[in-house]
Write an enzyme that holds these catalytic residues in place. Sequence first.
Site, short mmCIF file in Angstrom:
data_model
loop_
_atom_site.label_atom_id
_atom_site.label_comp_id
_atom_site.label_asym_id
_atom_site.label_seq_id
_atom_site.Cartn_x
_atom_site.Cartn_y
_atom_site.Cartn_z
N GLY A 139 0.81 -1.22 0.00
CA GLY A 139 0.00 0.00 0.00
C GLY A 139 0.84 1.26 0.00
O GLY A 139 0.82 2.03 0.96
N ALA A 146 0.21 13.53 5.29
CA ALA A 146 0.88 13.38 4.00
C ALA A 146 -0.17 13.28 2.91
O ALA A 146 -1.30 12.88 3.16
CB ALA A 146 1.75 12.12 4.01
N LYS A 154 -6.19 9.53 19.14
CA LYS A 154 -6.16 9.83 17.70
C LYS A 154 -7.57 9.74 17.12
O LYS A 154 -8.00 10.62 16.34
CB LYS A 154 -5.22 8.84 16.98
CG LYS A 154 -5.14 9.01 15.46
CD LYS A 154 -4.03 9.93 15.03
CE LYS A 154 -4.14 10.43 13.60
NZ LYS A 154 -3.61 9.53 12.60
N1 LIG Z 1 -2.58 10.47 4.63
C1 LIG Z 1 -2.47 10.87 5.89
O1 LIG Z 1 -2.14 12.03 6.16
C2 LIG Z 1 -2.74 9.90 7.01
C3 LIG Z 1 -2.30 10.26 8.30
C4 LIG Z 1 -2.45 9.35 9.34
C5 LIG Z 1 -3.06 8.12 9.11
N2 LIG Z 1 -3.51 7.81 7.85
C6 LIG Z 1 -4.11 6.47 7.67
O2 LIG Z 1 -3.16 5.67 6.98
C7 LIG Z 1 -3.84 4.69 6.16
C8 LIG Z 1 -3.36 4.86 4.72
O3 LIG Z 1 -3.81 6.14 4.28
P1 LIG Z 1 -3.20 6.90 3.01
O4 LIG Z 1 -3.60 8.30 3.14
O5 LIG Z 1 -1.77 6.55 2.85
O6 LIG Z 1 -4.04 6.21 1.85
P2 LIG Z 1 -3.73 6.23 0.26
O7 LIG Z 1 -2.87 7.37 -0.09
O8 LIG Z 1 -5.05 6.06 -0.40
O9 LIG Z 1 -2.85 4.91 0.06
C9 LIG Z 1 -3.39 3.62 0.12
C10 LIG Z 1 -2.53 2.76 -0.77
O10 LIG Z 1 -2.97 1.41 -0.67
C11 LIG Z 1 -2.86 0.87 -1.97
N3 LIG Z 1 -3.58 -0.39 -2.05
C12 LIG Z 1 -4.91 -0.64 -1.89
N4 LIG Z 1 -5.16 -1.94 -2.05
C13 LIG Z 1 -3.98 -2.52 -2.35
C14 LIG Z 1 -3.57 -3.85 -2.64
N5 LIG Z 1 -4.46 -4.86 -2.67
N6 LIG Z 1 -2.27 -4.10 -2.90
C15 LIG Z 1 -1.36 -3.11 -2.90
N7 LIG Z 1 -1.67 -1.82 -2.61
C16 LIG Z 1 -2.97 -1.54 -2.35
C17 LIG Z 1 -3.39 1.97 -2.87
O11 LIG Z 1 -3.08 1.68 -4.20
P3 LIG Z 1 -3.28 2.70 -5.44
O12 LIG Z 1 -1.93 3.32 -5.58
O13 LIG Z 1 -3.68 1.85 -6.58
O14 LIG Z 1 -4.33 3.70 -5.00
C18 LIG Z 1 -2.63 3.14 -2.27
O15 LIG Z 1 -1.32 3.21 -2.79
C19 LIG Z 1 -5.34 4.98 6.35
O16 LIG Z 1 -5.87 4.15 7.36
C20 LIG Z 1 -5.36 6.45 6.80
O17 LIG Z 1 -6.52 6.78 7.55
C21 LIG Z 1 -3.34 8.67 6.80
#
Ligand SMILES: NC(=O)c1ccc[n+]([C@@H]2O[C@H](COP(=O)([O-])OP(=O)(O)OC[C@H]3O[C@@H](n4cnc5c(N)ncnc54)[C@H](OP(=O)(O)O)[C@@H]3O)[C@@H](O)[C@H]2O)c1
Length: 299
Positions: free
Chosen positions: A8, A124, A175
Amino acid sequence: MTTIALIGPGAIGGTVAAWLAQDPTIAVTVCARTPFDDLQVETPQGLITAKPKIITNPADGTPVDWVLIATKTYDADATKPWLDHLVADHTRVAIIQNGVEHERLFSHLVPADRIVPVIINLPAARSAPGRIAQHRHGIISVPAGTNGEDFAALFATTEIEAAAHADFVSQAWLKLTGNAIAIVPSLTLRATGPVWNADLESVVRGVVEECAAVGRAEGATIPAEFVEEIIERSRTMAEGSSAGSLHADRLAGHPMEVDARNGVIVRLGAKHGIPTPMNKVLVTLLSASGAPWIDGTRH
Ligand SMILES: NC(=O)c1ccc[n+]([C@@H]2O[C@H](COP(=O)([O-])OP(=O)(O)OC[C@H]3O[C@@H](n4cnc5c(N)ncnc54)[C@H](OP(=O)(O)O)[C@@H]3O)[C@@H](O)[C@H]2O)c1
């Protein structure tokens, strides 16, 4: 050499993978759904780049010391084909996601004693596959114990601050309490500050106080002052400021982590006999808002 596979590589996974790949004693493999060539992350310390091995076919995965999962919560089950190839008897699996149900979401996929739930405070955003902006200093919390301490040690040479906590339950619920109010702007599609009034405050207060009450019933320490701080942050939320990922995902027509962030308050509230009417109404409205997918289920 410590071997790590990161499933991911989005905003969080890409940032974590890029930082870990700076350490010459760690070999990072990125398990991606959408292919890309390299990672470029704008961090508070400047641009960091990495060219880890990137695979898109689970059959190309081989057992590693650590699997790190950083998909959205609704993609938990989609990691199974990867886990089938990456996990051996010694492998530990760190789940880097929001919410308080890391173990529950993966209990049918990974043995419980090898799951490490991870809370990350690291804002991020991803502009394209492999292109990420880390907006602020990153902080990681894991439970005390060998698995948590070994996981935190992976970040020793990075600028991400990782620590194991005896009271991880409180870390996770603090959180979640801070995140819970994001359901309001994701419904109104605007910041709360400019439209603040007594009625809106009672909605925001209801969401946050219900979350804190359920968290306390689950064993978390959530000070009353913290609840007031969260409400104050909502009162002063400026127009145009980021209203969080629920909002962004709704606007983009993506699935939303509404069950992991507010549905869980309703479910665990029912378990403890704690009424959660405000969260229940807002979860129901968001589920009926026309967003095509909620938590991976087409409605
Ligand atoms: N972003 C923030 O600021 C933040 C801060 C704290 C916590 N979080 C938490 O961290 C977690 C991740 O969030 P995020 O913002 O990083 O999400 P994101 O940017 O949407 O990233 C999710 C990733 O997972 C990939 N993915 C989904 N299914 C997959 C699979 N079967 N195999 C391989 N990769 C797969 C997606 O692929 P694609 O590239 O194809 O979309 C994407 O690259 C969430 O629970 C979120 O609430 C986020």
